[in-house]
Design an enzyme around this catalytic site. Structure first.
Site, PDB file in Angstrom:
ATOM      1  N   GLU A 156       0.798  -1.235   0.000  1.00  0.00           N
ATOM      2  CA  GLU A 156       0.000   0.000   0.000  1.00  0.00           C
ATOM      3  C   GLU A 156       0.825   1.277   0.000  1.00  0.00           C
ATOM      4  O   GLU A 156       0.791   2.051   0.974  1.00  0.00           O
ATOM      5  CB  GLU A 156      -0.947   0.002   1.201  1.00  0.00           C
ATOM      6  CG  GLU A 156      -1.952  -1.124   1.173  1.00  0.00           C
ATOM      7  CD  GLU A 156      -3.063  -0.961   2.229  1.00  0.00           C
ATOM      8  OE1 GLU A 156      -2.995  -0.041   3.058  1.00  0.00           O
ATOM      9  OE2 GLU A 156      -4.004  -1.770   2.183  1.00  0.00           O
ATOM     10  N   GLU A 349      -5.072  -8.588   0.785  1.00  0.00           N
ATOM     11  CA  GLU A 349      -5.672  -8.290   2.094  1.00  0.00           C
ATOM     12  C   GLU A 349      -7.162  -8.072   1.928  1.00  0.00           C
ATOM     13  O   GLU A 349      -7.600  -7.389   0.992  1.00  0.00           O
ATOM     14  CB  GLU A 349      -5.126  -6.988   2.714  1.00  0.00           C
ATOM     15  CG  GLU A 349      -3.801  -7.120   3.388  1.00  0.00           C
ATOM     16  CD  GLU A 349      -3.321  -5.818   4.016  1.00  0.00           C
ATOM     17  OE1 GLU A 349      -4.159  -5.013   4.501  1.00  0.00           O
ATOM     18  OE2 GLU A 349      -2.105  -5.607   4.016  1.00  0.00           O
TER      19      GLU A 349
HETATM   20  C1  BGC Z   1      -2.630  -2.463   6.023  1.00  0.00           C
HETATM   21  C2  BGC Z   1      -2.540  -3.314   7.277  1.00  0.00           C
HETATM   22  C3  BGC Z   1      -3.601  -2.874   8.257  1.00  0.00           C
HETATM   23  C4  BGC Z   1      -4.969  -3.106   7.626  1.00  0.00           C
HETATM   24  C5  BGC Z   1      -6.140  -2.740   8.510  1.00  0.00           C
HETATM   25  C6  BGC Z   1      -4.036  -2.206   5.558  1.00  0.00           C
HETATM   26  O1  BGC Z   1      -4.143  -0.886   5.153  1.00  0.00           O
HETATM   27  O2  BGC Z   1      -1.833  -2.997   5.011  1.00  0.00           O
HETATM   28  O3  BGC Z   1      -1.248  -3.196   7.806  1.00  0.00           O
HETATM   29  O4  BGC Z   1      -3.485  -3.481   9.495  1.00  0.00           O
HETATM   30  O5  BGC Z   1      -5.070  -2.346   6.464  1.00  0.00           O
HETATM   31  O6  BGC Z   1      -6.146  -1.387   8.797  1.00  0.00           O
END
Ligand code: BGC
Length: 436
Positions: A156, A349
């Site tokens: 990100e 993610e």
């Molecule tokens: C990030 C993580 C974070 C998750 C939840 C993402 O933006 O890569 O490190 O914990 O979101 O906020």
């Protein structure tokens, strides 16, 4: 509890969970400082006043994490390598042990090489940091490249630019607003140089983890449409266009530092796959003259857009709206915009914050998002994997330990950082079993 079985995903699909070094490792004394260690020491910046000095203690307890992944029946694990640890004596030994243990458990290691924990001596405003990143990547690849085949360069870069350098709510805590743009360019350059370094080391499966939030205009009025477009450029296309098309969206190139045209050749090095981190859409309208909110962060008045709450949706404990179709939209949108310039996609993610062990809301969230992902596949998007954020409750940046994203609960008050699988862990294990 979601009752019906999930539709079948393609053969060879990667099923994994994600974490990052700073959020889980602890063992802060066994490495040099990162910008996050420095930031956390400032009074008042972390909402619960905590630090990541111990976190989940995964540096010492990684075997428990590997066993939890194996118990889920996952075939991949996305973790990150801490650059300051890799720079410290013996630091890479930890990742070598982790990789060996993952391989022994039949889990593919998928390391991210930068997940926001920049060595404290470095600064993304300096172009030279990109070259330093490539040197570090070369060292990691020389050590692990015989066993690691799937690599992620950056996590990100958009959030790291905006939260860390424009709004100042993440490390290193700068409030540069639009003057933060060089940070975006230098990270993109670092990414391209890292792809080259990985290829030179023989890597054949290289991607990036980019955040994508479909941008919804507040209304069809011209002012709202223009504001939403501007926001979409800043948060999404300022990164995906240079990566996938080798050019910045109109108007941005002039704001970037250095010989941008030459750099874009590097930035747009071919990727084997493109990683998407998806959480929620953004509802954006024309400026209101008042401050607005980006998640739990304030967005100052005076910017050419304002963010609005998406109403009538369930919310996570973080207050984020639950919008599974936003994931389908993100993926079909990428396919429509980039066509054959878009390599196969992985969801690097996706997940949600909820308290408690009987986390039925997380089960509903994962179920609905996996169905939305499947819809994108049915609509012709080539998706190769899905990683839940996160395996463990962990250090949620400036929120500290207050937001719990894990499939596994971590007791941060116990010296052992006791791990207890939640209801969602059992649900996902059974759902993955049904896929085999
Ligand atoms: C990030 C993580 C974070 C998750 C939840 C993402 O933006 O890569 O490190 O914990 O979101 O906020």
């Amino acid at each position: 509890m979601a009752a019906d079985a999930l539709p079948p995903f393609p053969p060879g699909f990667l099923w994994g969970a994600s974490t990052s070094a700073h959020q889980i490792e602890g063992a802060v004394d066994a490495r040099g400082p990162s910008v996050w260690d420095v930031f956390e020491a400032r009074p008042g910046v972390i909402r619960d006043g905590s630090t990541a000095a111990v976190a989940c203690d995964s540096f010492h307890r990684h075997r428990e994490d590997v066993a939890l992944l194996a118990g889920l029946g996952m075939n991949a694990y996305r973790f990150s390598v801490s650059w300051p640890r890799a720079d410290s004596p013996g630091g890479l030994d930890h990742y070598e042990r982790l990789v060996d243990d993952l391989l022994a458990a039949g889990v593919r290691p998928v390391p991210t090489l930068f997940h926001w924990d920049l060595p404290a001596s470095l600064d993304w405003l300096d172009r030279d940091t990109a070259a330093r990143f490539a040197e570090y990547v070369e060292r990691v690849a020389a050590r692990l490249g015989d066993r690691v085949h799937t690599w992620i360069t950056l996590n990100e870069p958009a959030e790291h630019t905006v939260l860390g350098h424009a709004l100042g709510v993440h490390a290193p805590g700068r409030t540069l607003l639009y003057d933060a743009l060089p940070v975006a360019h230098h990270q993109l350059l670092a990414h391209g140089l890292a792809v080259r370094a990985l290829r030179a080391a023989g890597a054949t499966d290289v991607g990036i983890a980019a955040s994508h939030s479909p941008t919804w205009p507040l209304t069809g009025d011209e002012a709202d449409l223009a504001a939403a477009d501007h926001y979409d450029v800043l948060m999404n296309r300022a990164f995906s266009d240079p990566l996938l098309l080798g050019r910045y969206p109109e108007g941005l190139e002039q704001l970037m530092p250095g010989d941008v045209a030459a750099d874009l050749e590097v930035v747009s090095e071919r990727l084997d796959w493109y990683g998407v981190n998806y959480y929620a859409p953004s509802l954006v309208g024309a400026p209101t003259g008042e401050k607005s909110a980006y998640g739990t962060f304030d967005v100052p008045a005076g910017l050419p857009f304002a963010l609005h709450e998406i109403e009538d949706r369930p919310r996570t404990a973080f207050g984020w709206p639950v919008v599974p179709e936003g994931l389908t939209q993100t993926l079909t949108g990428l396919r429509d915009r980039y066509g054959d310039r878009l390599p196969p996609v992985m969801i690097t993610e996706n997940g949600c914050s909820y308290p408690g062990l009987d986390d039925q809301e997380r089960i509903a969230y994962l179920d609905s998002h996996l169905r939305a992902l499947h819809r994108a596949i049915e609509e012709g998007v080539d998706v190769r994997g899905y990683f839940v954020w996160s395996l463990l409750d962990n250090y949620e940046w400036n929120e500290g330990y207050r937001q719990r994203f894990g499939l596994v609960h971590v007791d941060f008050d116990s010296p052992e950082r006791t791990r207890t699988p939640k209801a969602s862990y059992a649900w996902l294990r059974d759902a993955l079993r049904a896929q085999r």
